[in-house]
Design an enzyme around this catalytic site. Structure first.
Site, PDB file in Angstrom:
ATOM      1  N   VAL A  13       0.831  -1.213   0.000  1.00 22.23           N
ATOM      2  CA  VAL A  13       0.000   0.000   0.000  1.00 22.23           C
ATOM      3  C   VAL A  13       0.867   1.265   0.000  1.00 22.23           C
ATOM      4  O   VAL A  13       0.704   2.157  -0.836  1.00 22.23           O
ATOM      5  CB  VAL A  13      -0.927  -0.002   1.243  1.00 22.23           C
ATOM      6  CG1 VAL A  13      -1.725   1.281   1.319  1.00 22.23           C
ATOM      7  CG2 VAL A  13      -1.856  -1.199   1.196  1.00 22.23           C
ATOM      8  N   ALA A  74       9.437  -3.142   8.243  1.00 21.82           N
ATOM      9  CA  ALA A  74      10.619  -2.913   9.089  1.00 21.82           C
ATOM     10  C   ALA A  74      11.063  -4.214   9.756  1.00 21.82           C
ATOM     11  O   ALA A  74      10.290  -5.172   9.856  1.00 21.82           O
ATOM     12  CB  ALA A  74      10.274  -1.872  10.138  1.00 21.82           C
ATOM     13  N   SER A 126       5.613   9.844   7.073  1.00 21.72           N
ATOM     14  CA  SER A 126       4.339   9.901   7.789  1.00 21.72           C
ATOM     15  C   SER A 126       3.215  10.419   6.903  1.00 21.72           C
ATOM     16  O   SER A 126       3.448  11.243   6.019  1.00 21.72           O
ATOM     17  CB  SER A 126       4.458  10.798   9.014  1.00 21.72           C
ATOM     18  OG  SER A 126       3.214  10.860   9.678  1.00 21.72           O
ATOM     19  N   LYS A 180      10.848  10.090  13.813  1.00 19.91           N
ATOM     20  CA  LYS A 180       9.593   9.453  13.355  1.00 19.91           C
ATOM     21  C   LYS A 180       9.022   8.563  14.466  1.00 19.91           C
ATOM     22  O   LYS A 180       7.808   8.520  14.683  1.00 19.91           O
ATOM     23  CB  LYS A 180       9.832   8.631  12.075  1.00 19.91           C
ATOM     24  CG  LYS A 180       8.604   7.844  11.598  1.00 19.91           C
ATOM     25  CD  LYS A 180       7.427   8.764  11.323  1.00 19.91           C
ATOM     26  CE  LYS A 180       6.179   8.160  10.754  1.00 19.91           C
ATOM     27  NZ  LYS A 180       5.711   6.881  11.118  1.00 19.91           N
ATOM     28  N   HIS A 183       7.479  10.853  16.890  1.00 19.94           N
ATOM     29  CA  HIS A 183       6.236  11.328  16.247  1.00 19.94           C
ATOM     30  C   HIS A 183       5.116  10.323  16.521  1.00 19.94           C
ATOM     31  O   HIS A 183       3.996  10.686  16.890  1.00 19.94           O
ATOM     32  CB  HIS A 183       6.476  11.491  14.740  1.00 19.94           C
ATOM     33  CG  HIS A 183       5.226  11.587  13.907  1.00 19.94           C
ATOM     34  ND1 HIS A 183       4.423  10.503  13.627  1.00 19.94           N
ATOM     35  CD2 HIS A 183       4.623  12.635  13.306  1.00 19.94           C
ATOM     36  CE1 HIS A 183       3.385  10.882  12.896  1.00 19.94           C
ATOM     37  NE2 HIS A 183       3.487  12.175  12.686  1.00 19.94           N
ATOM     38  N   ASN A 184       5.425   9.060  16.348  1.00 23.13           N
ATOM     39  CA  ASN A 184       4.407   8.029  16.566  1.00 23.13           C
ATOM     40  C   ASN A 184       4.004   7.933  18.031  1.00 23.13           C
ATOM     41  O   ASN A 184       2.846   7.685  18.354  1.00 23.13           O
ATOM     42  CB  ASN A 184       4.894   6.672  16.064  1.00 23.13           C
ATOM     43  CG  ASN A 184       4.800   6.561  14.546  1.00 23.13           C
ATOM     44  OD1 ASN A 184       4.781   7.579  13.854  1.00 23.13           O
ATOM     45  ND2 ASN A 184       4.749   5.362  14.027  1.00 23.13           N
ATOM     46  N   GLU A 187       1.687  10.577  18.481  1.00 19.16           N
ATOM     47  CA  GLU A 187       0.454  10.127  17.791  1.00 19.16           C
ATOM     48  C   GLU A 187      -0.363   9.208  18.729  1.00 19.16           C
ATOM     49  O   GLU A 187      -1.567   9.380  18.883  1.00 19.16           O
ATOM     50  CB  GLU A 187       0.866   9.387  16.522  1.00 19.16           C
ATOM     51  CG  GLU A 187      -0.237   8.719  15.736  1.00 19.16           C
ATOM     52  CD  GLU A 187       0.336   7.882  14.577  1.00 19.16           C
ATOM     53  OE1 GLU A 187       1.097   8.423  13.756  1.00 19.16           O
ATOM     54  OE2 GLU A 187       0.037   6.677  14.514  1.00 19.16           O
ATOM     55  N   HIS A 445      22.903   4.339  51.889  1.00 14.84           N
ATOM     56  CA  HIS A 445      23.151   4.874  50.538  1.00 14.84           C
ATOM     57  C   HIS A 445      23.554   6.349  50.549  1.00 14.84           C
ATOM     58  O   HIS A 445      23.902   6.884  49.509  1.00 14.84           O
ATOM     59  CB  HIS A 445      21.905   4.679  49.662  1.00 14.84           C
ATOM     60  CG  HIS A 445      21.627   3.236  49.366  1.00 14.84           C
ATOM     61  ND1 HIS A 445      22.484   2.459  48.615  1.00 14.84           N
ATOM     62  CD2 HIS A 445      20.601   2.423  49.736  1.00 14.84           C
ATOM     63  CE1 HIS A 445      21.983   1.232  48.518  1.00 14.84           C
ATOM     64  NE2 HIS A 445      20.850   1.177  49.204  1.00 14.84           N
TER      65      HIS A 445
HETATM   66  C1  6PG Z   1       2.272   7.700  10.122  1.00 14.33           C
HETATM   67  C2  6PG Z   1       1.827   6.600  11.039  1.00 14.33           C
HETATM   68  C3  6PG Z   1       2.186   5.288  10.475  1.00 14.33           C
HETATM   69  C4  6PG Z   1       1.375   4.147  11.074  1.00 14.33           C
HETATM   70  C5  6PG Z   1       1.635   3.893  12.509  1.00 14.33           C
HETATM   71  C6  6PG Z   1       0.556   3.024  13.099  1.00 14.33           C
HETATM   72  O1  6PG Z   1       2.970   8.568  10.611  1.00 14.33           O
HETATM   73  O2  6PG Z   1       1.886   7.679   8.959  1.00 14.33           O
HETATM   74  O3  6PG Z   1       2.420   6.752  12.291  1.00 14.33           O
HETATM   75  O4  6PG Z   1       3.557   5.133  10.546  1.00 14.33           O
HETATM   76  O5  6PG Z   1       0.039   4.459  10.934  1.00 14.33           O
HETATM   77  O6  6PG Z   1       2.834   3.243  12.605  1.00 14.33           O
HETATM   78  O7  6PG Z   1       1.079   2.497  14.213  1.00 14.33           O
HETATM   79  P1  6PG Z   1       0.337   1.492  15.119  1.00 14.33           P
HETATM   80  O8  6PG Z   1      -0.144   0.356  14.229  1.00 14.33           O
HETATM   81  O9  6PG Z   1       1.375   1.070  16.089  1.00 14.33           O
HETATM   82  O10 6PG Z   1      -0.819   2.215  15.705  1.00 14.33           O
END
Ligand code: 6PG
Length: 462
Positions: A13, A74, A126, A180, A183-184, A187, A445
């Site tokens: 995808v 990954a 992302s 990244k 970032h997640n 998220e 300690h």
């Molecule tokens: C992005 C998302 C992408 C993915 C997540 C979902 O920035 O486009 O973060 O990388 O949707 O990895 O992560 P989970 O399956 O762990 O919720």
């Protein structure tokens, strides 16, 4: 076959969307996947005459230096593909890894490739499928040379904000994948905060679907404007075939692919407190105990109060807004600490530019953070920045929401975690002097004193 500008390896995808995006900007793409089905589908969708059936064909079709964008799962698959690719590459060739790779793996792969003269770029991508197709946010790290060779393509196909590409080189080694990953983590936190507020409104305050939707729509017009609010509104409107809300029919067990857990593990190693991200991750983990939760709901009857919030739109909106800001603050603190420890010298202004559009956590808040022009350092979190003194005005709303959730027996752990983080920064005095006393008492300690320099030990039994 014509000479291609870049190869995309992996046509799932994300890979096929990214390849289509690159092609739509006039670049020639050598597209390859091990899967004959994926190759056939891509060929059917695009009519491209540059779909390759072997890796050698893919490489032969590339201009020099050859740039290969990996869009594969990954983990181990990346190492397997590198074993296949590297012996076929020449010094100066570029590999970009666009998956959610663990940043330490990326650092290792960068070093291994560097020894062979191959430019390895770990690039966080992302924006999901649509982002990959129409303009993702991209965080590059690793080989600067590799970045220079490919930036004209990457910055053309990325999302843009105020005319600037949301794609830049962030840091050496695994630095691109590191940001990244965080970032997640952010998220995860924001998703959880939104879900908690929605749950509190529907289950605890017993607001109707229309009332909840109306609050979300009005929040979206204000400070909470963000991609995740936008899609929350879509979710709140989506009906199942029988006319009821689809979200109410979805099983309450959340899945994950690992980046949230890595963020958490990394924060523990670096000693950075990111409770909202932790609670978001834990909620997903705990959601798997569906059977025990069902059992517990019968057995553990609690004394709960019926609670009332006078102006839910304002109070819950402000609580959510503060929770979101504190999630960014925690993420930035972690990045700042890592940047210092890894000598990455991450430029936060540049990072926020990259997160301004295309990525999942894009929001008006980030734009505000950018405008405030703050310089975040590991020692100074966002909430202590001068331009953020207005956060104090949101605090009563968060406190009221968390307080009432406790009385009502509705756990809102991510919001409570955000409040705990905020309150820690208000604590002149923490109770850990008592811990120091106990540690010295049972284990000698030692402790430091407030009135004298040095380390002291006391015989506590005397
Ligand atoms: C992005 C998302 C992408 C993915 C997540 C979902 O920035 O486009 O973060 O990388 O949707 O990895 O992560 P989970 O399956 O762990 O919720």
């Amino acid at each position: 076959m014509k000479t291609c500008d870049i190869a995309v390896y992996g046509l799932g995808v994300m890979g096929s969307s990214l390849a289509k995006n690159i092609m739509s900007h006039g670049f020639a793409v050598a597209a390859y996947s091990k899967s004959p089905e994926e190759r056939a589908r891509f060929q059917r969708d695009t009519g491209a005459d540059t779909v390759c059936t072997t890796v050698d064909e893919m490489l032969e079709g590339l201009q020099s230096p050859r740039c290969i964008f990996l869009m594969i799962t990954a983990g181990r698959p990346v190492d397997m593909v590198l074993e296949e690719l590297c012996p076929r590459l020449r010094p100066g060739d570029v590999i970009l890894d666009g998956g959610n790779s663990f940043y330490r793996d990326t650092g290792r792969r960068y070093e291994e490739c560097r020894k062979q003269g191959i430019c390895y770029v770990g690039i966080g991508v992302s924006g999901g499928e649509k982002g990959a197709l129409y303009g993702p946010s991209m965080m590059a790290g690793g080989s600067l040379e590799g970045w220079k060779q490919t930036r004209h393509i990457l910055q053309t196909i990325s999302a843009h904000a105020d005319g600037k590409p949301c794609c830049d080189y962030i840091a050496a080694g695994g630095g691109g994948h590191y940001v990244k990953m965080v970032h997640n983590g952010i998220e995860y936190a924001i998703l959880q905060l939104i879900a908690e507020i929605w749950y509190f409104m529907s289950s605890t305050l017993e607001m109707s679907g229309e009332e909840i939707l109306s609050c979300f729509q009005s929040w979206k017009k204000g400070g909470l404007d963000s991609y995740l609010m936008e899609i929350s509104i879509q979710v709140l409107q989506k009906k199942d075939k029988d006319g009821s809300l689809l979200v109410d029919k979805i099983l309450d067990v959340a899945e994950q692919k690992g980046t949230g857990k890595w963020t958490m593990q990394d924060s523990l190693e670096r000693g950075v407190y990111i409770p909202t991200i932790y609670e978001a991750l834990s909620a997903r983990n705990f959601s798997g105990k569906k059977r025990l939760r069902m059992q517990g709901s019968e057995q553990l009857q609690a004394t709960v109060q019926k609670v009332f919030v006078e102006n839910p739109e304002e109070t819950l909106g402000n609580a959510l807004l503060l929770g979101m800001i504190l999630s960014y603050s925690q993420g930035f603190e972690l990045i700042a600490k890592a940047s210092a420890e890894e000598n990455w010298a991450i430029d936060f202004g540049r990072l926020i530019d990259v997160w301004s559009n295309g990525c999942i956590i894009r929001s008006r808040l980030l734009a505000k953070i950018r405008q405030t022009g703050i310089l975040i350092s590991a020692d100074e979190p966002l909430l202590l920045e001068q331009g953020f003194s207005w956060l104090k005005e949101l605090e009563p709303a968060l406190r009221e929401t968390v307080g009432k959730s406790v009385l009502s027996g509705t756990p809102l752990p991510a919001l409570a975690g955000a409040l705990g983080y905020y309150d820690y920064y208000r604590m002149k005095q923490m109770p850990v002097n008592f811990i120091q006393a106990l540690r010295d008492c049972f284990g000698a300690h030692t402790y430091q004193r407030t009135d004298r320099e040095g380390h002291f030990h006391t015989n506590w039994e005397e």
